[in-house]
Write an enzyme that holds these catalytic residues in place. Structure first.
Site, short mmCIF file in Angstrom:
data_model
loop_
_atom_site.label_atom_id
_atom_site.label_comp_id
_atom_site.label_asym_id
_atom_site.label_seq_id
_atom_site.Cartn_x
_atom_site.Cartn_y
_atom_site.Cartn_z
N ALA A 38 0.72 -1.09 0.00
CA ALA A 38 0.01 0.10 -0.06
C ALA A 38 0.81 1.43 0.12
O ALA A 38 0.61 1.98 -0.76
CB ALA A 38 -0.89 -0.09 1.24
N TYR A 40 3.81 1.43 -1.04
CA TYR A 40 4.74 1.65 -2.50
C TYR A 40 3.53 2.02 -3.28
O TYR A 40 4.03 2.98 -4.33
CB TYR A 40 4.90 0.05 -3.01
CG TYR A 40 5.69 -0.04 -4.26
CD1 TYR A 40 6.89 0.06 -4.57
CD2 TYR A 40 4.94 -0.18 -5.57
CE1 TYR A 40 7.52 0.14 -5.78
CE2 TYR A 40 5.36 -0.20 -6.82
CZ TYR A 40 6.85 -0.01 -6.80
OH TYR A 40 7.23 0.01 -7.99
N GLU A 119 -4.37 -35.65 -12.55
CA GLU A 119 -4.94 -34.53 -12.40
C GLU A 119 -5.82 -33.87 -13.38
O GLU A 119 -5.74 -34.04 -14.59
CB GLU A 119 -4.03 -33.42 -11.61
CG GLU A 119 -3.20 -33.75 -10.68
CD GLU A 119 -1.86 -32.84 -10.63
OE1 GLU A 119 -1.91 -31.87 -10.93
OE2 GLU A 119 -0.99 -33.38 -9.72
N LYS A 121 -6.94 -31.21 -15.91
CA LYS A 121 -5.98 -30.10 -16.64
C LYS A 121 -6.68 -28.89 -16.59
O LYS A 121 -7.76 -28.90 -17.56
CB LYS A 121 -5.56 -30.43 -18.05
CG LYS A 121 -4.59 -29.25 -18.54
CD LYS A 121 -3.80 -29.71 -19.71
CE LYS A 121 -3.03 -28.50 -20.31
NZ LYS A 121 -3.35 -27.45 -20.14
N ASP A 123 -8.30 -25.18 -16.88
CA ASP A 123 -8.21 -24.11 -18.32
C ASP A 123 -8.05 -23.00 -17.50
O ASP A 123 -9.22 -22.09 -17.73
CB ASP A 123 -9.24 -24.49 -19.22
CG ASP A 123 -8.94 -24.05 -20.46
OD1 ASP A 123 -7.65 -23.59 -20.82
OD2 ASP A 123 -9.75 -23.93 -21.47
N GLU A 181 -3.14 -22.98 -10.81
CA GLU A 181 -3.95 -22.33 -11.81
C GLU A 181 -5.06 -21.42 -11.17
O GLU A 181 -5.73 -21.92 -10.26
CB GLU A 181 -4.39 -23.60 -12.66
CG GLU A 181 -4.87 -23.08 -14.19
CD GLU A 181 -3.69 -23.19 -15.04
OE1 GLU A 181 -2.65 -23.45 -14.51
OE2 GLU A 181 -3.92 -23.13 -16.19
N TYR A 234 -1.15 -27.28 -7.63
CA TYR A 234 -0.66 -28.50 -8.09
C TYR A 234 0.75 -28.83 -7.86
O TYR A 234 1.24 -29.79 -8.36
CB TYR A 234 -1.28 -28.78 -9.87
CG TYR A 234 -1.06 -27.80 -10.70
CD1 TYR A 234 0.40 -27.48 -10.88
CD2 TYR A 234 -1.92 -27.02 -11.25
CE1 TYR A 234 0.52 -26.58 -11.91
CE2 TYR A 234 -1.66 -26.19 -12.14
CZ TYR A 234 -0.56 -25.72 -12.59
OH TYR A 234 -0.50 -24.69 -13.54
N LYS A 298 1.19 -37.50 -14.37
CA LYS A 298 2.41 -37.05 -13.83
C LYS A 298 3.07 -38.37 -13.41
O LYS A 298 2.40 -38.91 -12.47
CB LYS A 298 2.37 -36.00 -12.76
CG LYS A 298 1.89 -34.83 -13.38
CD LYS A 298 1.65 -33.55 -12.16
CE LYS A 298 1.10 -32.54 -12.88
NZ LYS A 298 0.85 -31.51 -11.63
N LYS A 322 -5.48 -34.51 -23.70
CA LYS A 322 -6.29 -33.64 -23.95
C LYS A 322 -7.89 -34.30 -24.25
O LYS A 322 -7.67 -35.35 -25.02
CB LYS A 322 -6.04 -32.72 -25.30
CG LYS A 322 -4.76 -31.66 -25.22
CD LYS A 322 -5.06 -30.82 -23.93
CE LYS A 322 -4.61 -29.55 -24.18
NZ LYS A 322 -4.42 -28.71 -25.37
N CYS A 422 -17.30 -3.26 -52.06
CA CYS A 422 -16.95 -3.32 -50.60
C CYS A 422 -18.24 -2.64 -49.93
O CYS A 422 -18.82 -1.61 -50.23
CB CYS A 422 -15.85 -2.04 -50.59
SG CYS A 422 -15.49 -1.76 -48.72
N CYS A 425 -17.42 1.11 -48.38
CA CYS A 425 -17.14 2.17 -49.24
C CYS A 425 -17.73 2.08 -50.51
O CYS A 425 -17.73 3.19 -51.55
CB CYS A 425 -15.76 2.74 -49.45
SG CYS A 425 -14.67 1.57 -50.33
N CYS A 440 -11.06 -5.03 -50.84
CA CYS A 440 -11.21 -3.58 -51.37
C CYS A 440 -9.97 -3.01 -51.50
O CYS A 440 -9.24 -2.67 -50.90
CB CYS A 440 -12.00 -2.83 -50.11
SG CYS A 440 -12.37 -1.21 -50.30
N CYS A 445 -10.56 3.82 -47.91
CA CYS A 445 -11.91 3.14 -47.59
C CYS A 445 -11.84 3.47 -46.05
O CYS A 445 -10.86 3.10 -45.19
CB CYS A 445 -11.86 1.75 -47.60
SG CYS A 445 -13.13 0.85 -46.92
S1 IVH Z 1 1.79 -29.26 -14.08
C1 IVH Z 1 6.02 -28.64 -15.29
N1 IVH Z 1 -0.70 -29.68 -13.59
O1 IVH Z 1 -1.28 -26.44 -18.27
C2 IVH Z 1 4.66 -29.12 -15.18
N2 IVH Z 1 -0.02 -27.96 -15.12
O2 IVH Z 1 0.03 -26.78 -20.79
C3 IVH Z 1 3.52 -28.10 -15.56
N3 IVH Z 1 -2.05 -26.86 -16.06
O3 IVH Z 1 1.58 -24.22 -17.72
C4 IVH Z 1 2.47 -27.82 -14.68
N4 IVH Z 1 -3.39 -27.89 -14.93
O4 IVH Z 1 -0.58 -23.88 -16.49
C5 IVH Z 1 0.23 -28.96 -14.24
N5 IVH Z 1 -2.77 -30.14 -13.03
C6 IVH Z 1 -1.93 -29.50 -13.55
C7 IVH Z 1 -2.40 -28.57 -14.60
C8 IVH Z 1 -1.44 -27.64 -15.35
C9 IVH Z 1 -3.50 -27.02 -15.88
C10 IVH Z 1 -1.42 -25.73 -17.03
C11 IVH Z 1 -0.16 -24.75 -16.30
C12 IVH Z 1 0.61 -25.47 -17.70
C13 IVH Z 1 -0.13 -25.82 -18.58
C14 IVH Z 1 0.59 -26.45 -19.94
#
Ligand code: IVH
Length: 696
Positions: A38, A40, A119, A121, A123, A181, A234, A298, A322, A422, A425, A440, A445
């Site tokens: 604050a 800063y 885990e 993934k 988004d 994330e 994670y 992993k 994916k 176009c 115009c 165009c 335009c």
């Molecule tokens: S592990 C070195 N775990 O996906 C390991 N990443 O496409 C990298 N992400 O940059 C991270 N869910 O932002 C990990 N359960 C999960 C994840 C995850 C989403 C994202 C993360 C990473 C990106 C890679």
């Protein structure tokens, strides 16, 4: 003689800037802040307020301009404790099995069956949280993986990010780097977009963009948005207690400290269980409160992770498996031709709004006439839309059964043709032989002009604050701006006459236009909107030619000879500067005060006018030498940079074989450490500050 108010302001601003820089050093290089966030902020606000009152005192190196950090976003940057890697992808089961086989082979057949942690993934937006003695010190976005943007202030507002690690949960390390994330749960995403639409603001395309956008708020921070974000942890890149052997223990440790860990995560034995995990997750996908786009598999044992190691971009011990792209069908209600910056007429499909892959899609580009013909898309058709991950929604195909049915019921579906004129115009549109694009041809335009103005005002170009779409529309439609350069003749009075433009915003816009005039050559080149000249090429051309005049007069063969520049680009540049109107426009822009310091040419061109003009510029004892500055020096880097440049040298951002010297300041932080290492690897000479002084 009395000191003017402006001189006093200038002095005060310099003092504030020095103070802010000192705190930056304490915070970023030493990890030892002396003041609160604050306090800063208060310093920064005071500086901005002064600069707001006296725009002419704004120094390009002022911390408010963040020249040394990341100017494009206004956030300071800091190095990650260790690189934040990305993940390799498996698009189907066979690719996942290949991953399992690959790593088992690498481990020399020691593990017949591997343990994995699986885990979701998430988004969202990856972030790193740094804790010191259990207290949140800093939060960074992923950035380029090595350096992130400091969004600590915003992250502190996220409810699931503990300010203090729960001490009863597990021992607290001196330093911890928690990775995870930031996501925006779907319910919050829906209400955020509803609010935006009610305010006639552009809705976010998806929860990921909304989460990233929320984190990067700078002005008028919307706290509700931050409060609805969720952080899911994670990984622990630093701070795992000794004796931790498995990824699962890390997740437990994170949970014990008070983090949210995805409850769907599972320990799996062997790849078959991972495949089953993925299938079950896909089943559950629609019921989950947050958007996910697959699973992350992993290797469970940390020792094996270390052994497998990483490639430059991604670890070998993990993979993102994916989900297949989501598809949905809807009605093609119309096709509209939109005119882009280069005059291209792009057919855009207008769809009955449909949710696919977590977003509502109502438009999608059909690219060009050939694409429409290939897909045989006709207004009234039922079409299949697909959205996969980062990819923008696509029209995959027409449902021909649905068309046959519609036709049998008496419907007539006509083929679509891009208009002969176009739509903005009215000039006759043209499609050159061998080109896919219809254009165009009218350079005046209004659609092209508007797009060019937007481009010029963009962050990578002249970065004109306050020149939004609505204002550009009015400027063009009201005849105030008929070409780019007219922008810089606008007066406060003229601007005040526009809708929704008060005295203050008009003054701000005049000031930002004034500020935008001091730029760099690459930014100016981008602003001109030369086809194919984006950021990278603008940098290459500027570094090569040093200034605009030699570039304007360069022949195709000079430009084509530059590494990284192909014939299409060379032709585009020569054609642009060969046009009399463009040259006149460049001349006028310069007369109106747009300027840049000379860029020192990286290497001299082989010959011709360009060579002789550029040659004159490189003088001084450091001519031809390039420097990388790292660590903390006794004065701001910009100061050393100026002195090096004055002596004919060049300061670059990263170490390569071509670097002449790396100058290492006092504290070798993460980035200083890696630059030094690189210098050693490449045999680049390392100097301390005294060594640099000697050279200078
Ligand atoms: S592990 C070195 N775990 O996906 C390991 N990443 O496409 C990298 N992400 O940059 C991270 N869910 O932002 C990990 N359960 C999960 C994840 C995850 C989403 C994202 C993360 C990473 C990106 C890679």
């Amino acid at each position: 003689m009395a000191v003017s108010e402006r001189d006093q302001a200038r002095l005060k601003a310099a003092q504030l800037a020095a103070e802010i820089r000192r705190h930056d050093g304490l915070y970023y290089q030493r990890d030892r802040p002396e003041i609160s966030d604050a306090e800063y902020d208060a310093l920064m606000r005071e500086l901005r307020a002064l600069e707001g009152r006296f725009p002419e005192i704004v120094h390009p190196d002022s911390p408010s301009q963040r020249v040394a950090g990341v100017p494009a976003t206004g956030f300071a940057t800091a190095p990650h404790r260790s690189p934040m890697l990305s993940l390799d992808n498996a698009m189907d089961e066979s690719e996942l099995r290949a991953f399992d086989e690959r790593i088992r082979r690498m481990l020399g057949g020691r593990a017949a069956t591997l343990d994995f942690v699986c885990e979701p993934k998430l988004d969202g937006s990856g972030v790193e949280l740094i804790y010191r003695a259990g207290r949140l010190l800093r939060g960074l976005t992923r950035g380029d993986g090595h350096t992130g943007e400091d969004v600590t202030h915003n992250l502190r507002e996220v409810p699931s990010i503990p300010a203090l690690l729960a001490p009863e949960g597990a021992p607290i390390p001196e330093s911890a780097s928690v990775r995870g994330e930031v996501v925006l749960p779907l319910a919050a995403f829906a209400s955020l977009n509803a609010r935006r639409e009610a305010r006639e603001e552009e809705p976010f395309a998806n929860p990921r963009n909304a989460a990233a956008g929320s984190l990067r708020q700078i002005h008028d921070i919307d706290f509700d948005r931050l409060h609805s974000l969720e952080f899911r942890a994670y990984a622990l890149a630093e701070g795992a207690p000794e004796g931790t052997t498995r990824q699962w223990e890390i997740l437990e440790r994170l949970r014990a400290w008070g983090f949210v860990v995805s409850p769907e995560s599972r320990a799996c034995h062997g790849i078959d269980e991972a495949v089953a995990f993925h299938a079950a997750l896909l089943e559950k996908r629609a019921e989950l409160p947050v958007e996910i786009d697959g699973s992350v598999i992993k290797v469970a044992e940390l020792e094996l992770q270390r052994e497998l190691g990483a490639l430059s971009r991604s670890p070998r011990w993990a993979i993102a498996y994916k989900f297949p792209p989501e598809q949905a069908t809807t009605r093609l209600e119309g096709i509209e031709a939109q005119v882009g910056r280069t005059g291209a007429l792009t057919p855009v499909a207008k769809l009955r709004p449909i949710r696919v892959g977590g977003v509502t899609v109502s438009n999608t580009s059909l690219h060009n006439q050939d694409e429409i013909d290939r897909k045989d898309a006709r207004v009234g058709d039922t079409v299949v839309i697909q959205r996969a991950g980062d990819v923008i929604p696509q029209l995959v195909r027409v449902d021909l059964d649905a068309r046959a049915k519609a036709v049998s019921e008496g419907a007539t579906l006509e083929c679509y043709r891009l208009p002969a004129k176009c739509p903005v115009c009215g000039a006759g549109s043209v499609r050159l032989l061998g080109e896919a694009v219809t254009r165009c041809p009218n350079l005046d335009c209004p659609a092209q002009l508007k797009n060019n103005l937007r481009h010029l005002a963009g962050r990578g170009a002249l970065d004109v604050d306050g020149l939004g779409e609505k204002i550009i529309d009015q400027l063009v439609e009201g005849g105030l701006v008929a070409k780019l350069s007219d922008l810089f003749t606008l007066t406060q009075d003229e601007l005040e006459g526009l809708e929704r433009m008060g005295e203050k915003s008009a003054a701000n816009l005049v000031a930002s236009l004034e500020r935008a005039k001091q730029t760099r050559l690459p930014r100016f080149l981008i602003a001109l909107g030369i086809r194919h000249v984006g950021e990278t090429l603008a940098e290459i051309l500027s570094a090569h030619f040093g200034d605009l005049d030699p570039l304007m007069d360069a022949k195709i063969e000079h430009i084509e000879a530059i590494e990284g520049v192909g014939p299409t680009i060379a032709e585009s540049v020569v054609r642009f500067f060969g046009d009399r109107a463009n040259r006149a426009e460049v001349k006028r822009l310069r007369e109106l005060g747009i300027g840049w310091p000379a860029e020192l040419p990286a290497e001299l061109p082989a010959g011709g006018a360009a060579a002789s003009m550029a040659e004159g510029k490189v003088e001084g004892k450091l001519a031809g030498k390039s420097f990388v500055l790292t660590g903390t020096l006794s004065a701001p880097r910009s100061e050393f940079k100026q002195r090096i440049q004055a002596a004919g040298g060049k300061v670059v951002g990263s170490v390569s074989k071509k670097t002449s010297y790396v100058v290492a300041g006092e504290s070798a932080g993460e980035s200083a450490g890696s630059k030094l290492k690189k210098a050693e690897e490449l045999g680049v000479q390392v100097l301390d500050e005294a060594g640099l002084e000697k050279l200078l």
